[in-house]
Design a protein around this motif. Structure first.
Motif, PDB file in Angstrom:
ATOM      1  N   LEU A 114      -3.777  10.104  -9.750  1.00 15.09           N
ATOM      2  CA  LEU A 114      -3.132  10.733 -10.814  1.00 15.09           C
ATOM      3  C   LEU A 114      -1.756  10.059 -11.079  1.00 15.09           C
ATOM      4  O   LEU A 114      -1.352   9.770 -11.864  1.00 15.09           O
ATOM      5  CB  LEU A 114      -3.046  12.125 -10.712  1.00 15.09           C
ATOM      6  N   ASN A 115      -1.008   9.794  -9.722  1.00 15.07           N
ATOM      7  CA  ASN A 115       0.400   9.447  -9.907  1.00 15.07           C
ATOM      8  C   ASN A 115       0.611   8.017 -10.350  1.00 15.07           C
ATOM      9  O   ASN A 115       1.489   7.659 -10.688  1.00 15.07           O
ATOM     10  CB  ASN A 115       0.874   9.544  -8.461  1.00 15.07           C
ATOM     11  N   MET A 156       0.816  -1.304  -0.034  1.00 12.11           N
ATOM     12  CA  MET A 156      -0.032   0.084  -0.172  1.00 12.11           C
ATOM     13  C   MET A 156       0.788   1.231   0.017  1.00 12.11           C
ATOM     14  O   MET A 156       1.903   1.173   0.880  1.00 12.11           O
ATOM     15  CB  MET A 156      -1.050  -0.067   1.365  1.00 12.11           C
ATOM     16  N   ASN A 157       0.658   2.204  -0.795  1.00  7.44           N
ATOM     17  CA  ASN A 157       1.332   3.388  -1.069  1.00  7.44           C
ATOM     18  C   ASN A 157       0.933   4.319   0.180  1.00  7.44           C
ATOM     19  O   ASN A 157       0.218   4.167   0.691  1.00  7.44           O
ATOM     20  CB  ASN A 157       1.524   4.004  -2.350  1.00  7.44           C
ATOM     21  N   GLU A 158       1.883   5.487   0.264  1.00  8.09           N
ATOM     22  CA  GLU A 158       1.768   6.346   1.293  1.00  8.09           C
ATOM     23  C   GLU A 158       0.540   7.304   1.358  1.00  8.09           C
ATOM     24  O   GLU A 158      -0.050   7.597   2.265  1.00  8.09           O
ATOM     25  CB  GLU A 158       2.985   7.341   1.495  1.00  8.09           C
ATOM     26  N   GLU A 159      -0.175   7.625  -0.079  1.00 12.44           N
ATOM     27  CA  GLU A 159      -1.387   8.196  -0.094  1.00 12.44           C
ATOM     28  C   GLU A 159      -2.346   7.577   0.694  1.00 12.44           C
ATOM     29  O   GLU A 159      -3.230   8.186   1.145  1.00 12.44           O
ATOM     30  CB  GLU A 159      -1.306   8.853  -1.612  1.00 12.44           C
ATOM     31  N   LYS A 160      -2.420   6.339   0.243  1.00 15.78           N
ATOM     32  CA  LYS A 160      -3.687   5.531   0.542  1.00 15.78           C
ATOM     33  C   LYS A 160      -3.311   5.206   2.200  1.00 15.78           C
ATOM     34  O   LYS A 160      -4.425   5.177   2.761  1.00 15.78           O
ATOM     35  CB  LYS A 160      -3.417   4.053   0.109  1.00 15.78           C
ATOM     36  N   LEU A 196      -6.036  13.046  -1.211  1.00 18.53           N
ATOM     37  CA  LEU A 196      -5.130  11.859  -1.135  1.00 18.53           C
ATOM     38  C   LEU A 196      -5.174  10.800  -1.977  1.00 18.53           C
ATOM     39  O   LEU A 196      -4.335  10.513  -2.907  1.00 18.53           O
ATOM     40  CB  LEU A 196      -4.860  11.456   0.244  1.00 18.53           C
ATOM     41  N   ILE A 197      -6.525  10.565  -2.248  1.00 14.43           N
ATOM     42  CA  ILE A 197      -6.841   9.329  -3.129  1.00 14.43           C
ATOM     43  C   ILE A 197      -6.660   9.771  -4.757  1.00 14.43           C
ATOM     44  O   ILE A 197      -6.362   9.065  -5.605  1.00 14.43           O
ATOM     45  CB  ILE A 197      -8.465   8.908  -2.832  1.00 14.43           C
TER      46      ILE A 197
END
Length: 88
Positions: free
Chosen positions: A58-59, A1-5, A52-53
């Motif tokens: 986008l990224n 899981m990435n940091e934004e999530k 954040l989501i």
């Protein structure tokens, strides 16, 4: 899981706790302005989680779509979502 999530999940969990607290405030007959301030705080956390989501989308998702020549559909999705967000 990435940091934004991870950050989005934390913001959503915090807002969940705030909403439960708001319900209790209403049940306890707390002052309306205090309740309203807490509702505003919960809304702010929901907005933060949404951003954040969207940043993660986008990224990762949109970037990948453009690398595989299918970015136009992702752009349309973002435009549709932005039109909803700007109405509020």
């Amino acid at each position: 899981m990435n940091e934004e999530k991870k950050k989005a999940i934390q913001a959503l969990r915090t807002s969940k706790g705030q909403i439960e607290g708001i319900i209790k405030m209403l049940e306890d007959g707390r002052y309306c302005i205090d309740v309203s301030n807490q509702i505003y705080a919960a809304q702010s956390l929901l907005k933060k989680a949404n951003l954040l989501i969207l940043r993660q989308h986008l990224n990762h998702c949109v970037k990948q779509a453009f690398l595989h020549d299918s970015g136009d559909e992702k752009v349309d999705e973002i435009i549709n979502l932005l039109s909803k967000l700007l109405k509020d």
